[in-house]
Design an enzyme around this catalytic site. Structure first.
Site, PDB file in Angstrom:
ATOM      1  N   LEU A  14       0.807  -1.217   0.000  1.00 58.76           N
ATOM      2  CA  LEU A  14       0.000   0.000   0.000  1.00 58.76           C
ATOM      3  C   LEU A  14       0.840   1.268   0.000  1.00 58.76           C
ATOM      4  O   LEU A  14       1.969   1.285   0.462  1.00 58.76           O
ATOM      5  CB  LEU A  14      -0.917   0.017   1.219  1.00 58.76           C
ATOM      6  CG  LEU A  14      -1.807  -1.218   1.421  1.00 58.76           C
ATOM      7  CD1 LEU A  14      -2.667  -1.043   2.657  1.00 58.76           C
ATOM      8  CD2 LEU A  14      -2.645  -1.511   0.196  1.00 58.76           C
ATOM      9  N   ASP A  15       0.218   2.341  -0.481  1.00 59.50           N
ATOM     10  CA  ASP A  15       0.848   3.657  -0.434  1.00 59.50           C
ATOM     11  C   ASP A  15       0.198   4.487   0.676  1.00 59.50           C
ATOM     12  O   ASP A  15      -0.571   3.951   1.493  1.00 59.50           O
ATOM     13  CB  ASP A  15       0.768   4.348  -1.796  1.00 59.50           C
ATOM     14  CG  ASP A  15      -0.661   4.579  -2.279  1.00 59.50           C
ATOM     15  OD1 ASP A  15      -1.608   4.511  -1.466  1.00 59.50           O
ATOM     16  OD2 ASP A  15      -0.824   4.826  -3.485  1.00 59.50           O
ATOM     17  N   LEU A  16       0.484   5.770   0.715  1.00 59.62           N
ATOM     18  CA  LEU A  16      -0.050   6.640   1.771  1.00 59.62           C
ATOM     19  C   LEU A  16      -1.570   6.780   1.729  1.00 59.62           C
ATOM     20  O   LEU A  16      -2.183   7.194   2.705  1.00 59.62           O
ATOM     21  CB  LEU A  16       0.581   8.036   1.674  1.00 59.62           C
ATOM     22  CG  LEU A  16       2.075   8.100   1.978  1.00 59.62           C
ATOM     23  CD1 LEU A  16       2.623   9.492   1.703  1.00 59.62           C
ATOM     24  CD2 LEU A  16       2.339   7.699   3.415  1.00 59.62           C
ATOM     25  N   TYR A  17      -2.178   6.418   0.606  1.00 64.10           N
ATOM     26  CA  TYR A  17      -3.628   6.526   0.459  1.00 64.10           C
ATOM     27  C   TYR A  17      -4.329   5.211   0.782  1.00 64.10           C
ATOM     28  O   TYR A  17      -5.526   5.059   0.552  1.00 64.10           O
ATOM     29  CB  TYR A  17      -3.987   6.994  -0.953  1.00 64.10           C
ATOM     30  CG  TYR A  17      -3.334   8.308  -1.286  1.00 64.10           C
ATOM     31  CD1 TYR A  17      -3.773   9.499  -0.704  1.00 64.10           C
ATOM     32  CD2 TYR A  17      -2.253   8.362  -2.150  1.00 64.10           C
ATOM     33  CE1 TYR A  17      -3.153  10.703  -0.983  1.00 64.10           C
ATOM     34  CE2 TYR A  17      -1.630   9.569  -2.444  1.00 64.10           C
ATOM     35  CZ  TYR A  17      -2.079  10.737  -1.852  1.00 64.10           C
ATOM     36  OH  TYR A  17      -1.462  11.927  -2.132  1.00 64.10           O
TER      37      TYR A  17
END
Length: 140
Positions: A14-17
């Site tokens: 996952l990324d920051l979102y």
């Protein structure tokens, strides 16, 4: 019928979102292509031949965010064959719902490590890819 590889989305994907980072899809697609060739061909024999399938272009369309815990089904098929390149089509689906997450066309060439250059797709390699294309023709 397409070859299917299953991947579960983990936190490190996952990324920051809180959805799968776009770069991770490249890894998912590569994992599925390796699995495709492992299951559908004699991969060790091919790798000992001195030939490699080298990606020269990838076009990805992102359709729906995948998040932690999602089970993804990646369908892989041979879409088209040319004299010096070929294209694989891959679809990333949410397992269960069949919702399209992403799809990609991956263009590759045959690279001869002995000659140090791309070569024509012919002989045993052409026969292998034609067989794989016929085997997966209903998808792309």
């Amino acid at each position: 019928m397409a070859h299917t590889t299953h991947i579960k989305v983990r936190g490190y994907h996952l990324d920051l979102y809180s959805h799968v980072n776009n770069a991770r899809y490249l890894e998912f697609l590569e994992e599925a292509r390796w699995s495709f060739f492992e299951d559908k061909s004699d991969l060790p024999r091919f790798m000992n031949s001195g030939l490699a399938l080298i990606v020269v272009n990838i076009n990805i369309d992102y359709r729906h965010a995948a998040t932690i815990g999602d089970e993804l089904a990646i369908e892989t098929s041979v879409k088209s064959l040319g004299n010096r390149s070929a294209v694989m089509h891959q679809r990333v689906l949410l397992q269960g719902s069949g919702k399209l997450v992403a799809e990609a066309d991956v263009t590759f060439v045959a690279f001869d490590s002995r000659q140090g250059k791309a070569v024509a797709i012919d002989g045993e390699l052409l026969a292998l890819l034609q067989g794989l294309q016929e085997d997966t023709a209903s998808v792309a």
